[in-house]
Design a protein around this motif. Sequence first.
Motif, short mmCIF file in Angstrom:
data_model
loop_
_atom_site.label_atom_id
_atom_site.label_comp_id
_atom_site.label_asym_id
_atom_site.label_seq_id
_atom_site.Cartn_x
_atom_site.Cartn_y
_atom_site.Cartn_z
N THR A 67 0.80 -1.27 0.10
CA THR A 67 0.06 0.11 0.02
C THR A 67 0.57 0.95 -0.15
N THR A 126 -13.07 -4.93 5.50
CA THR A 126 -13.74 -3.14 5.71
C THR A 126 -14.49 -2.58 6.42
N THR A 138 -12.59 0.54 8.38
CA THR A 138 -13.47 2.35 8.20
C THR A 138 -13.63 2.71 9.70
N ASP A 179 -2.02 2.23 7.87
CA ASP A 179 -2.70 3.21 6.49
C ASP A 179 -3.89 4.21 6.91
N THR A 180 -4.44 3.74 7.78
CA THR A 180 -5.34 4.95 8.08
C THR A 180 -5.16 5.50 10.07
N TYR A 224 -2.80 9.81 1.95
CA TYR A 224 -4.52 8.58 1.43
C TYR A 224 -4.95 8.08 0.64
N LEU A 225 -3.60 7.80 -0.40
CA LEU A 225 -3.92 7.03 -1.92
C LEU A 225 -3.64 5.25 -1.21
N ILE A 255 -7.21 4.32 -0.26
CA ILE A 255 -7.25 3.41 -1.30
C ILE A 255 -7.39 2.22 -2.35
N LEU A 264 -8.25 -0.52 -0.33
CA LEU A 264 -9.94 -1.19 -0.34
C LEU A 264 -9.66 -1.84 -1.55
N ILE A 265 -9.27 -1.78 -2.56
CA ILE A 265 -8.67 -2.36 -3.83
C ILE A 265 -8.38 -3.63 -3.95
#
Length: 458
Positions: free
Chosen positions: A190, A350, A354, A397-398, A434-435, A438, A441-442
Amino acid sequence: MNLSTWKAILLLILSFSVVLGGILYLDAPTTIVLITAGVVVIILSLIWGIKWKNIEEDLIETLKSMLPPILILLAVGMLIGAWMMSGTIPLIVYYGLKSIDPSLFLLITAIICSVMSIMAGTSWGTIGTVGVALMGVSIGLDVPLHYTAGAIVVGAFFGDKLSPLSDTTIMAPAMAGVRLVDHIKHMLWTTIPGYVISLILYFILGFQFDGQIENSENVELILSTLNENFNLNPLLIFPPILVLVLIYFKKPTLPVFGVGIIAGVLLAIIFQGRELLEVFTVLDGGYTDVTDVPIVDEILQRGGLSSMLGTVALLISAAIFGSPLKTAGVIQVLLDKIVEFAKNGKAMMTSSLTLHGILFTITGSYYVTYAVIGPIISPLYDKFGLQRKNWSRTMEDTGTALSPIIPWGVTGAFVADTLQVSTGEFFLYAPMTYLGIIFALIYIFSGIGISKTKHSVA
C-alpha cells in the motif's frame, strides 16, 4: 456504564457535525470548535448517566499520553530558533539554493526526506530539521510552499512507515502480534504505489520551474543577504548531523533534541557572536532579526517555544473532544457492531479499516487507537483465516500515513505549525498520505496483496 447503540451513534453524529460545521462552514478557530464538540458530548453523556468522575479520569489519562509529544513540540520550537540563530538553517538554505535545480527541487525534497526519515526513524525529526531548511530553499526558488510541504510530508512519512526504528512501525505490529519484518514487507503493497505516484506528481509539477533560477533575481539577493548576516562556516552543519546520528542509534527523541538545541546555542555564541540574553530571547520567541529584505525575513523569522503554544492548545482541545467519546463507550459499541455484522473476511477487513480511520480522525493519535483497538480487532483476523499483518498494515494506512493531514491531530498540528502551511493547503500535494487507504480497499475486494492462513474463510 456504556450508552446504548443509538445514543452512541447519536453522540458520534453530533460531535462530527459540530466539528465539520464549525471548521468548514463557520471557519471558526479549530481549538474552540473541538472544545465545543467535547462539551456537547460531555453534557449529553452526563444527562444519559455517565459519571463525571469517569469522564475526568479518561480525560486526564488522554492528556498524560499527549505529554511526550507536547514536550517534543516545545523542544522543536526552541531547536528551530537555535538553528536559525546559529546559522545552521541559513547554511543549508544557502547551499541548497546554489546547488538544486528548481525543476527537480520537489522530487529531490521528497527523496531527501525519505532517506533521512528511514535512517532516523522519525518523521517529526525530519520535518523539524531538514524540512524547515527545505522550506527556506523553496521560498528562494519561488516554488509554492504548499507544493514543498506536500513533498516533505510524503518523504518524511514514507520513511516513518518503513523504518524499523520508527515508533509507529514498531507499535502497530506489536499491538497486532506480528513480526516487525513481516509487517514492513507487507506495508510495501500500500505504501510504494502511493509513493511512486507522489514522485511522479513532483516530477510533473517541476516542469513549470525549469530554468527559473536563471530568471530569479531573488536567488542572488537571498545568497548575498545570508552571507552578509551570518558567518556561514561549514562547521554549522554539525548540529543536524549530530541529531540524526543520535536518533539513528535509538536515543530518546526529547534528550536528542535537547542536545541539538545546546549545539545550536554554542555555535550561535561562537560563530555568530550572540550574547546569552539574545540566546534566551530567541529560544522563547523565535528568531526575529530583520535583514530589511522581506523574502529573507520570511525564511528566517521562525521558531521559538512560544510558536508552538497554539499547537499545544489544539492538542488539549482534541483531548477534550475525543476522550468523552471513549468514556461513553462509543468505541466499544462500534467494535461490537463489527463483530455482529461481519459475515466474511472482506466485510470484516472493510469494517476494521473504516472503524480505525474514523477513530483516528476523532482522536488524532495513533498511540491511542493502536493501543485501544489493535489487540481487540486482531483475533477477528484469526477467525476469518487472515494473517494479522493485514491488520497491522491497515492500522498504519489509516493511522501513521493519515496523521499529517488531520488538522487537530498531534502530528497534523505539528506539521502545519512547523512548516507554517495549513493542512488544507498541502494535503492534495501529499497523495501518499491517503492513497494507501484506496489501495488497501482495492486489495481487500480483489484479494490481491491479502495474506491468508491455510484455513482461510475470507
